[in-house]
Design a protein around this motif. Structure first.
Motif, PDB file in Angstrom:
ATOM      1  N   PHE A  92       0.837  -1.200   0.000  1.00  0.00           N
ATOM      2  CA  PHE A  92       0.000   0.000   0.000  1.00  0.00           C
ATOM      3  C   PHE A  92       0.876   1.255   0.000  1.00  0.00           C
ATOM      4  CE2 PHE A  92      -2.221   3.291   2.522  1.00  0.00           C
ATOM      5  CZ  PHE A  92      -3.318   3.509   1.694  1.00  0.00           C
ATOM      6  N   ASN A 145       1.254   3.994  -3.156  1.00  0.00           N
ATOM      7  CA  ASN A 145       1.035   5.426  -3.035  1.00  0.00           C
ATOM      8  C   ASN A 145       2.222   6.229  -3.543  1.00  0.00           C
ATOM      9  OD1 ASN A 145      -1.505   6.571  -1.537  1.00  0.00           O
ATOM     10  ND2 ASN A 145      -1.090   4.580  -0.586  1.00  0.00           N
ATOM     11  N   ALA A 154       2.086   6.089  -7.256  1.00  0.00           N
ATOM     12  CA  ALA A 154       1.012   6.905  -7.832  1.00  0.00           C
ATOM     13  C   ALA A 154       1.413   8.372  -7.895  1.00  0.00           C
ATOM     14  CB  ALA A 154      -0.265   6.732  -7.019  1.00  0.00           C
ATOM     15  N   PHE A 155       2.042   8.885  -6.835  1.00  0.00           N
ATOM     16  CA  PHE A 155       2.459  10.285  -6.844  1.00  0.00           C
ATOM     17  C   PHE A 155       3.602  10.506  -7.836  1.00  0.00           C
ATOM     18  CE2 PHE A 155      -0.029  10.529  -2.976  1.00  0.00           C
ATOM     19  CZ  PHE A 155      -0.475  11.843  -2.968  1.00  0.00           C
ATOM     20  N   TRP A 164      -3.400  12.572 -11.434  1.00  0.00           N
ATOM     21  CA  TRP A 164      -3.363  11.898 -10.146  1.00  0.00           C
ATOM     22  C   TRP A 164      -4.704  11.289  -9.782  1.00  0.00           C
ATOM     23  CZ3 TRP A 164      -6.006  12.313  -5.572  1.00  0.00           C
ATOM     24  CH2 TRP A 164      -5.448  11.624  -4.471  1.00  0.00           C
ATOM     25  N   TRP A 199      -4.255   7.485  -8.969  1.00  0.00           N
ATOM     26  CA  TRP A 199      -4.405   6.994  -7.600  1.00  0.00           C
ATOM     27  C   TRP A 199      -5.597   6.044  -7.495  1.00  0.00           C
ATOM     28  CZ3 TRP A 199      -7.748   7.102  -3.396  1.00  0.00           C
ATOM     29  CH2 TRP A 199      -7.166   6.772  -2.151  1.00  0.00           C
ATOM     30  N   VAL A 240      -4.156   2.522  -6.405  1.00  0.00           N
ATOM     31  CA  VAL A 240      -4.272   2.439  -4.940  1.00  0.00           C
ATOM     32  C   VAL A 240      -5.702   2.124  -4.517  1.00  0.00           C
ATOM     33  CG1 VAL A 240      -3.899   3.620  -2.753  1.00  0.00           C
ATOM     34  CG2 VAL A 240      -2.359   4.066  -4.674  1.00  0.00           C
TER      35      VAL A 240
END
Length: 364
Positions: A91, A95, A98-99, A206, A210, A214
């Protein structure tokens, strides 16, 4: 109460490195598969309203991934339970990815398009509608790690339950069947996704990144995570009722989407045994679309409630997902209405008078 799938001690440098390696290997495998596996070429609209060619090979990639994962599990080479024990580390890494990925997309987009959205808006919503690497449309591709990752997490929960207790509960077996069919059907219908809101109307930033990398794989599996140590028996009556809810939701969700797709391909296609009826040949008012404007959303909510109901009522945690979807899809239905009113004008007013309800006939 089921125990947590991770502990704070497990979040160490070594587990984070393991998680990063697993995630990079997974993404790399899917990206190469998307490039190399044969697939149907389909034409659909893009963000700028032009035609775009997509390669639909997600079904082959999904089945290949599940076969490889199953063989690794059975042979003892790799246990899918690792996904469960590394859940928190994965997890965190997801993240970070994703950023970082969103920042790279923002940088790439602003260099390519001088008049592109800048600042927080550009980062959040994206700059480009269809960024492409090595011939792979990244927005279309990102559904694959999203849903295949979700499927692998779900299978890992079954693996842990079997390794711990020596058997699978009826609730776990139902959950596995429901979720596998749901993901399998998505990839079977992947060609229809080129007409969805995200593909046609959203830039890739994003928000979608995301959500794909995520939100979906880590949040949409809550019910399966809860079931790992939930060994309370599910009654046969409850199992039948939950199965009927899933079947109803699946029929509504896939039936509505299928009707819309057939109408887009052929305005004279038969729906429920009769030629499609429409307003000015543009807005379908046959079948599900003559009953409600977004019954596909209602069907999807029923599907996710069936997932949660396999856990019983010992906790509210598994119900966070269907509750979230009620809010998300209700909001999206209103966004759809605003966009369609701007696009169709007076025709949309006629349509809403003909099809009065959005998601719940006689109520909403």
């Amino acid at each position: 109460m089921p125990e947590l799938p991770f502990s704070l001690i497990a979040l160490s440098g070594s587990t984070l490195l393991d998680a990063a390696a697993m995630m990079l290997a997974f993404f790399g495998f899917l990206f190469l598969g998307s490039m190399l596996l044969p697939g149907r070429r389909i034409t659909g609209p893009d963000y700028d309203g032009k035609s775009r060619i997509y390669r639909s090979n997600g079904l082959a990639l999904f089945l290949l991934t599940m076969v490889v994962g199953g063989l690794a599990q059975v042979s003892g080479w790799f246990s899918l339970s690792v996904l469960y024990t590394h859940f928190l580390a994965l997890f965190v890494v997801a993240n970070v990815f994703a950023f970082a990925f969103s920042a790279l997309l923002y940088y790439q987009g602003t260099r390519a398009q001088g008049d592109s959205p800048r600042g927080l808006e550009g980062f959040f919503y994206g700059v480009e509608g269809h960024p492409t690497w090595f011939g792979v449309d990244l927005k279309f591709f990102s559904y694959r790690p999203s849903l295949i990752g979700l499927a692998l997490f779900n299978v890992s929960f079954a693996a842990v339950q079997y390794e711990t207790y020596g058997e699978l509960t009826l609730a776990m077996m139902l959950y596995q069947a429901f979720t596998f069919l749901y993901v399998l059907n998505y990839f079977h219908f992947e060609y229809g996704m080129v007409h969805t809101w995200d593909i046609v109307s959203e830039r890739f930033g994003w928000m979608l990144v995301w959500g794909d990398y995520v939100l979906v794989p880590f949040f949409y599996c809550l019910a399966g995570w809860w079931l790992v140590h939930a060994t309370e028996p599910l009654s046969p009556v409850a199992a039948v009722a939950i199965t009927l809810l899933f079947v109803f939701g699946f029929w509504l969700f896939r039936g509505a989407n299928g009707q819309k797709h057939r109408f887009k391909r052929d305005s004279h296609a038969k729906i429920w045994g009769k030629p499609a009826e429409s307003l000015d040949g543009r807005l379908l008012v046959s079948g599900f679309w003559g009953v409600g404007r977004h019954l596909n959303y209602t069907g999807e909510i029923c599907i996710y409630f069936s997932f949660a109901l396999t856990t019983g009522f010992a906790s509210w945690v598994p119900y966070l997902l269907p509750a979230w979807l009620v809010g998300l899809l209700s909001h999206r239905s209103r966004r759809d209405d605003r966009r369609c009113r701007a696009k169709y004008g007076e025709l949309w007013e006629r349509y809403t008078k003909r099809v009065r309800f959005a998601m719940l006939p006689f109520v909403y």
